[in-house]
Enzyme design. Structure first.
Site, short mmCIF file in Angstrom:
data_model
loop_
_atom_site.label_atom_id
_atom_site.label_comp_id
_atom_site.label_asym_id
_atom_site.label_seq_id
_atom_site.Cartn_x
_atom_site.Cartn_y
_atom_site.Cartn_z
CG ASP A 51 -27.29 -6.32 -54.22
OD1 ASP A 51 -27.46 -5.45 -53.34
OD2 ASP A 51 -28.20 -6.83 -54.89
CD GLU A 73 -27.53 -6.78 -49.44
OE1 GLU A 73 -28.48 -6.14 -49.02
OE2 GLU A 73 -27.60 -7.49 -50.47
#
Lengths: 664, 664
Positions: A385, A414
């Site tokens: 993330d 990401e």
């Protein structure tokens, strides 16, 4: 008159290298960053090597598998001072390669001898010189037979015999095996190639919230998620990616659709990681136990599915580290801890880590050990993330550490951020990355972006993963596009990029109600439990299942480097192909979900390896229609509600008519 | 569970740099080789710099003149993580440059503060944080005023005043002057730029055999050559280049047109260097004394001409070094010395040096000292014979040594060889190089080659010098092309390349009888004395004089980077332009010396900075005609015997009609 050496540089042995290695390809940022390949690939290396004058240069590629010895492969001159070699990459991990080049005195001598013989020049002295070169090769530890060869060349035997020996390939080979590399040049870098498993380069991802896997509205568990695996396997995905599975903080927990205050039953965002039950190495109690998790992982593996975890390096205020390691967070002058913010938005439920902490080494090691923990439980695929908000140097170090121990680990970044930052994360070691595909909708945009990714240096290091939507992003063009829009976007994602993913079941069910004012779906699963009717009419599950079956069956779709766009005379119809030596697929997509479109295609037949007058069959693997085409021009019509895309396999006929008997 | 560090790499302070400097442009071969500029140039440097997340990055270009201290110039972000700065290059010699980048905590804080203020968020704690940052800047040796500023920001004064100070440019500037660079990244290389004098980048060369400067058939001398200087100055050249002026060996001396045996009066090839009178630091007795040479150099300088010497590192068998330093030559097994050869040709009059000699350091230093010797006599321009047959490392070392002591020295590489070898000699430090221009004759060939030289990375390091002919090369297309062929080739040479040269007086007099079977003129001056009638009818001297005057007057012709080709509808008519901010020249050449040709030109007006509907005057500086053109399409006709080329100056009208009063 004699000048003193005016520079500090004295004449060292290094000055004596006669071959100059100018550059090696591929090479990223002057050798600073690795390239990427998958295990079993062959790696073609080219080097520009220049020797002064006309002497014969020899060069070898040296390479080393992780922990292995250096291996040598002869480089072959392919013209214009470019040299080439191809090596296999049989092992996972970080391989290194470089180039060594030198002037080959014996080969130079032999070539000169042959030219003189051809010109009828006396070569008596040349034979004596050759004898010295052969004797020197013997003295360098060459074959014992070289001693005799030197004696014959320099002896008083018949000239014809001496010449036959002098110009024989056998002698040249023996001498070549004991090369004189005292003055060899070695390329100024050892270059690196990260060799990963095939899944790193070709993978279909299915993102799913395990807590939303029940039909009774209650909090789902790992066991419930396990019951969903058959469905996902039937859809044909490779990877089941779970948002964070850790305890969720209570402090400042968000309510439905990101409202500032949560009700007592609101489950909170899984990205607000950590509570009294633990942090990044614990699991949320409502999901089950670590044993349940292990069971899910094993059940998935039995169905050829891998579980991917979401690693989000941030903490809720309730994360144990907040009290155990207060220095890992940024303290403010008023004694509070800095929470995440993007003014005017405040994310009081999330504390970023302070990578510049006084105890930064302790923090970095602890974060690395989060990966180690899950690797030790059998997880090898991680979706990371927001890696672009952590130091690039951290990732370069951390991923190297993990790769050294678990060379089969795969990392998806990401990173929805600026292009060069996305690319440098790939350089730092991420296997794959999210991309701008989500927002690229026109033919010109898709062609330009896919070409940059597939046909430029970017392809050496950055593996795109195309997602039509994510829990964070529900783009405008899907709001009113209907089922056809969902279908065409997933066909584009699954065929333009060898790695793609969908956020399900939301996607296959065509969920499209936006939350006003933001680029997200309403009733976002990030903040609330959802139940899904997987059998809802209009589901794309069968289209997607077929798409994934086609992807598996067609090696052409397992990579991006062969991507080639073909002209169409309609800006709403895009056409492209991918190919291997034995497989060609051709994709035609109507980019307009609302209207039928017709187009004349002009195929680059030469690029496809098809003759200009050769007939070939195109077989639509999505719709099963077959057509016989000949020549570059073909006509297509795509009706959104019936089939917004063709995914053709191109079959060349084994025999053409003039090969049949009646032609002979 | 805690993992040990699996790699050998520990976490060092170097890991903490938050800004990553990906690449710097220009940069040659990953920083291995220098770029080139001339003194007074500005050098524009671009760097790709990426910081993680959204923090404000700051960066400076650091550069250092030879022997000077490092200087800093702010880099400015120009978009997409590219940063740019321009520096001046006021001194000759080798400058170095690099990039330093870091995350600027204060600027990041200030931007956040402003966003929060705009969003109406309470910033009480932010002001306390700012106070700490300002105090830290003070503690780093910042301005004394910072102490008070910190006290105000963190104090209990009126919020409005504290905010005004916090967001003031004055405070930001004070803090910026004491940056916190503890975690700054420095680019991985110090890059180099060789700064030479303008003549290195723009020069007109005239090659002349001093021994052929008499009209009575006797051996010419430096004094006779001196008498030729007015003629050369009138032709407008910058450099008078003399073939080797050293004693010529008697052993194996070549006769006229390279016949194997010389007669008693044959003067021999000046490239067979060395005799009883001396070698590379002596002058041929028939030319005069060193004092005569000095006189010639001084006389030339008085006429704004520089004398260039030909440095050919090879020796005749009579060269003193053959006996003084036998190890500098390659001994053969039969006790003889290896002479030059290219089977079946033998050049027994020339011994190559053995750069791999046991005493290679002695040889290299002696060769360097040949340059030093002539530099000490005031020579600063050298044409180096066949540098590609000597080790590249030798040149890199030798030219660095000479440049360190004589930064105004200019070296022209006579390297007619493979392209990458030509370019690596430029990388090793040669200022200019001969090129393939001599053989490029068609429009497509000329456009492709000139574009490669002027508009690619090659332009950073390789300065072409275009020669229509040399004593070694008389190309096919001049044999039957007549005066027009000589004229069009010299116009192309002088305008396509800022450096060009002719071999005279042979060239301007149109000498064109070939020696059968070789690409040379008959009665080659390399092997015999010639007399030249400079007033011969048909001489191109006035055309060339005009051409050189135009070159001097037009800054557009002083470089190559602005070169732009324009379309013509006739493959025998080539059209190109060069420009500066204030000067535009447009050249149109009929490449066919035999026939008149007409063509429609389509000018790239946008590239020239001319409006599509703007009228402009073109003034043919060769023929004096003036035309007014408007729009991209124009018609030309070129008649070989009258004018095979136009060399237009483009003059934009100061006012257009709608600026006149009657329009207002």
């Amino acid at each position: 008159m004699t000048a003193v050496d005016v520079s500090a540089e004295s004449l060292s042995e290094a000055h004596r290298a006669r071959a100059v290695i100018l550059g090696v390809r591929p090479e990223i940022d002057g050798g600073r960053y690795p390239i990427k390949r998958i295990v079993g690939d062959t790696l073609e290396i080219e080097a520009d090597i220049v020797g002064d004058g006309h002497d014969v240069v020899r060069a070898v590629l040296v390479d080393r598998a992780p922990g292995g010895p250096w291996r040598e492969t002869e480089l072959v001159h392919v013209g214009n001072d470019a040299w080439r070699a191809t090596i296999g990459l049989p092992a996972l991990g970080r391989h290194h390669y470089s180039v060594i080049a030198w002037v080959d005195a014996f080969a130079t001598w032999r070539r000169g001898l042959e030219r003189k013989l051809a010109a009828g020049v006396d070569v008596t002295v040349e034979l004596l010189e050759g004898a010295l070169l052969v004797a020197a090769a013997h003295d360098r530890g060459g074959d014992p037979a070289l001693a005799n060869a030197a004696a014959v060349l320099g002896g008083r035997g018949a000239l014809e015999q001496r010449l036959e020996l002098a110009t024989s390939d056998a002698l040249a080979e023996l001498v070549a095996r004991a090369p004189d590399r005292r003055l060899a040049a070695r390329y100024r870098h050892d270059l690196e190639v990260i060799v990963e498993r095939p899944l790193a380069a070709c993978s279909a991802w299915y993102e799913m919230f395990p807590r939303s896997t029940r039909s009774d509205g209650k909090h789902g568990s790992f066991r419930d998620a396990e019951a969903r695996l058959d469905y996902i396997a039937e859809l044909g995905f490779d990877i089941v990616y779970l948002p964070p599975i850790h305890p969720i903080g209570m402090a400042f927990r968000k309510g439905p659709d990101n409202t500032p205050v949560a009700g007592p039953d609101d489950p909170g965002s899984p990205w607000a990681i950590g509570g009294p039950d633990g942090g990044h190495t614990s699991v949320h109690a409502a999901l089950g136990t670590l044993a349940d998790f292990d069971h899910l992982v094993a059940a998935a593996r039995a169905k050829q599915l891998e579980i991917a975890l979401d690693i989000a390096f941030q903490a809720s205020p309730d994360h144990p580290w907040v009290t155990e390691h207060p220095t890992w967070f940024k303290a403010r002058p008023d004694g509070t801890i800095q929470y995440a913010e993007n003014p005017p938005k405040k994310y009081q439920d999330v504390y970023p880590f302070d990578f510049d902490s006084a105890d930064w080494q302790g923090l970095w090691r602890a974060l690395r050990d989060v990966f180690v923990f899950w690797c030790e439980r059998g997880i090898r695929v991680f979706r990371v993330d927001n890696p672009h908000t952590k130091p690039i140097a951290f990732w370069e170090w951390c991923l190297r550490e993990i790769h050294a121990r678990y060379p089969d680990a795969i990392f998806l970044a990401e990173a929805f951020t600026r292009p060069k930052l996305m690319y440098v994360l790939a350089k730092a070691g991420f296997s794959q990355s999210y991309t701008y595909f989500t927002w690229r909708t026109t033919k010109a945009e898709l062609e330009a972006y896919a070409t940059e990714l597939a046909r430029t240096e970017v392809a050496e290091l950055f593996r795109p993963n195309f997602w039509p939507t994510t829990p964070d992003i529900f783009p405008e063009h899907l709001v009113n596009g209907g089922r056809a829009a969902f279908e065409l976007r997933v066909v584009l994602a699954a065929t333009l990029s060898a790695c793609y993913g969908i956020y399900g079941p939301s996607y296959e069910l065509g969920e499209h109600e936006p939350r006003p004012g933001v680029e997200e779906l309403a009733h976002n699963e990030k903040y609330q439990l959802r139940t899904w009717d997987l059998d809802r009419p209009g589901s794309l599950r069968h289209v997607i299942a077929r798409l994934n079956r086609i992807r598996r069956a067609h090696p052409a779709l397992h990579g991006n480097r062969s991507l080639r766009f073909h002209q169409t005379d309609n800006d709403l119809v895009i056409c492209y192909s991918k190919q291997t030596a034995t497989d060609i697929v051709l994709i035609v997509v109507n980019l307009d979900p609302h209207h039928s479109h017709r187009a004349w295609l002009t195929l680059d037949l030469a690029g496809l390896g098809i003759g200009r007058d050769e007939a070939f069959q195109v077989h639509d693997l999505l719709g099963d229609a077959r057509y016989t085409w000949r020549g570059p021009r073909s006509f297509v019509e795509l009706v959104p509600d019936q089939a917004p895309a063709h995914l053709f396999e191109i079959r060349r006929f084994v025999r053409s008519e003039n090969q049949f008997e009646y032609y002979l």
